[in-house]
Design a protein around this motif. Structure first.
Motif, PDB file in Angstrom:
ATOM      1  N   TRP A 171       0.816  -1.215   0.000  1.00  0.00           N
ATOM      2  CA  TRP A 171       0.000   0.000   0.000  1.00  0.00           C
ATOM      3  C   TRP A 171       0.846   1.259   0.000  1.00  0.00           C
ATOM      4  O   TRP A 171       0.432   2.284  -0.552  1.00  0.00           O
ATOM      5  CB  TRP A 171      -0.967  -0.038   1.180  1.00  0.00           C
ATOM      6  CG  TRP A 171      -1.863  -1.232   1.084  1.00  0.00           C
ATOM      7  CD1 TRP A 171      -1.873  -2.325   1.892  1.00  0.00           C
ATOM      8  CD2 TRP A 171      -2.835  -1.479   0.065  1.00  0.00           C
ATOM      9  NE1 TRP A 171      -2.795  -3.238   1.457  1.00  0.00           N
ATOM     10  CE2 TRP A 171      -3.408  -2.749   0.330  1.00  0.00           C
ATOM     11  CE3 TRP A 171      -3.283  -0.763  -1.041  1.00  0.00           C
ATOM     12  CZ2 TRP A 171      -4.384  -3.299  -0.461  1.00  0.00           C
ATOM     13  CZ3 TRP A 171      -4.273  -1.321  -1.842  1.00  0.00           C
ATOM     14  CH2 TRP A 171      -4.818  -2.568  -1.549  1.00  0.00           C
TER      15      TRP A 171
ATOM     16  N   ARG B   9       0.458   4.042  -2.965  1.00  0.00           N
ATOM     17  CA  ARG B   9       0.305   5.490  -2.776  1.00  0.00           C
ATOM     18  C   ARG B   9       1.381   6.263  -3.536  1.00  0.00           C
ATOM     19  O   ARG B   9       1.100   7.325  -4.116  1.00  0.00           O
ATOM     20  CB  ARG B   9       0.361   5.824  -1.280  1.00  0.00           C
ATOM     21  CG  ARG B   9      -0.859   5.378  -0.492  1.00  0.00           C
ATOM     22  CD  ARG B   9      -0.836   5.949   0.919  1.00  0.00           C
ATOM     23  NE  ARG B   9       0.266   5.411   1.710  1.00  0.00           N
ATOM     24  CZ  ARG B   9       0.192   4.314   2.464  1.00  0.00           C
ATOM     25  NH1 ARG B   9      -0.939   3.638   2.518  1.00  0.00           N
ATOM     26  NH2 ARG B   9       1.231   3.913   3.163  1.00  0.00           N
ATOM     27  N   ARG B  10       2.579   5.735  -3.553  1.00  0.00           N
ATOM     28  CA  ARG B  10       3.653   6.414  -4.295  1.00  0.00           C
ATOM     29  C   ARG B  10       3.362   6.403  -5.797  1.00  0.00           C
ATOM     30  O   ARG B  10       3.613   7.400  -6.482  1.00  0.00           O
ATOM     31  CB  ARG B  10       4.988   5.742  -3.996  1.00  0.00           C
ATOM     32  CG  ARG B  10       5.542   6.069  -2.618  1.00  0.00           C
ATOM     33  CD  ARG B  10       6.952   5.559  -2.441  1.00  0.00           C
ATOM     34  NE  ARG B  10       7.005   4.108  -2.273  1.00  0.00           N
ATOM     35  CZ  ARG B  10       6.888   3.488  -1.121  1.00  0.00           C
ATOM     36  NH1 ARG B  10       6.685   4.184  -0.006  1.00  0.00           N
ATOM     37  NH2 ARG B  10       6.968   2.167  -1.044  1.00  0.00           N
TER      38      ARG B  10
END
Length: 279
Positions: free
Chosen positions: A66, A70-71
């Motif tokens: 996760w 997100r990156r």
């Protein structure tokens, strides 16, 4: 009705095989992601369940799924916005010939024919030798722009090549400033193309592997994280991750298509209201 020729059936069979080759792996991963708790990475399936999807949302012993997700989202948004803005500016600039425009054009598209891994290596070396930090938001961002910008610029070149300049002339005759002309005339007309460039920029960035491999630094993006997990994780949780990322990509495409359809309806409504006003 004339009977179908033999070539029709041959081409139909070839097209079906092409679709199976194109979408078969994705469908296989989707099916195997529903393995039972004791299932493995291959057929036959041992039961059917959502166990591996639930396991995906729990703490993994290997990898940072996760965080890398997100990156990738953040990087994709950065690349998308930059690609749209620079592509529009480049398209406007290339509407008129200027000294060196041909050389600049070929320099722009050169990065498309250079192997991606060499771009990644070059950008990574440039940052490290310059004393700059190799990070996904800096060097990774720059290396991905060498992939998305040429596509965005080529799309904008095609759009402005067919753009009817009489709309801008009419706006100027009505007293619009150059910026008002761009804001209220040019941008609304090319809005569907801008949505296409944005979709190109985001999706190309979101699943880019080679150009990020040597430029992401210590923090992986999602493609790099998945690649790293393939050497350690031997459970269908990888298939569950692949299924969810595929659904996410389809959702993004759906959102952009919805925006394009909404813009088309608004323009049609505006045109209808303008016609009623004239009557």
């Amino acid at each position: 009705m004339e009977p179908r020729s033999r070539s029709f059936y041959v081409l139909t069979a070839f097209f079906i095989l092409f679709l199976a080759f194109l979408y078969g792996p994705t469908m296989t991963i989707g099916i195997l992601s529903f393995q039972g708790k004791g299932g493995g990475l291959t057929f036959p399936m041992r039961g059917v369940s959502l166990y591996w999807f639930r396991d995906l949302f729990e703490q993994q012993s290997v990898g940072d799924i996760w965080g890398s997700f997100r990156r990738s989202i953040a990087l994709g948004m950065m690349v998308m916005v930059t690609t749209v803005v620079v592509s529009v500016m480049g398209g406007l600039a290339f509407r008129k010939r200027f000294p060196g425009s041909s050389i600049l054009f070929y320099l722009i598209i050169t990065s498309l024919v250079i192997p991606s891994i060499l771009i990644s290596l070059g950008v990574g070396l440039l940052f490290s030798q310059s004393g700059l930090t190799v990070h996904w938001a800096t060097s990774g961002f720059g290396s991905q722009l060498t992939w998305t910008l040429p596509f965005g610029l080529l799309i904008m070149f095609a759009v402005f090549n067919r753009f009817d300049k009489s709309y801008e002339e009419a706006a100027r005759d009505l007293g619009a400033t150059p910026w008002q002309t761009i804001q209220h005339v040019v941008l609304p007309i090319i809005a569907p193309s801008l949505i296409g460039v944005a979709l190109f920029g985001f999706t190309l960035s979101y699943d880019e592997f080679a150009r990020t491999l040597l430029t992401a630094g210590s923090y992986n993006t999602l493609p790099l994280e998945i690649y790293g997990m393939t050497t350690n994780v031997t459970s269908p949780v990888l298939y569950a991750l692949g299924t969810l990322t595929t659904l996410f990509s389809l959702a993004i495409i759906g959102v952009f298509l919805g925006l394009a359809l909404l813009g088309k309806r608004r323009r049609a409504k505006a045109g209808t209201d303008a016609g009623k006003g004239m009557v």
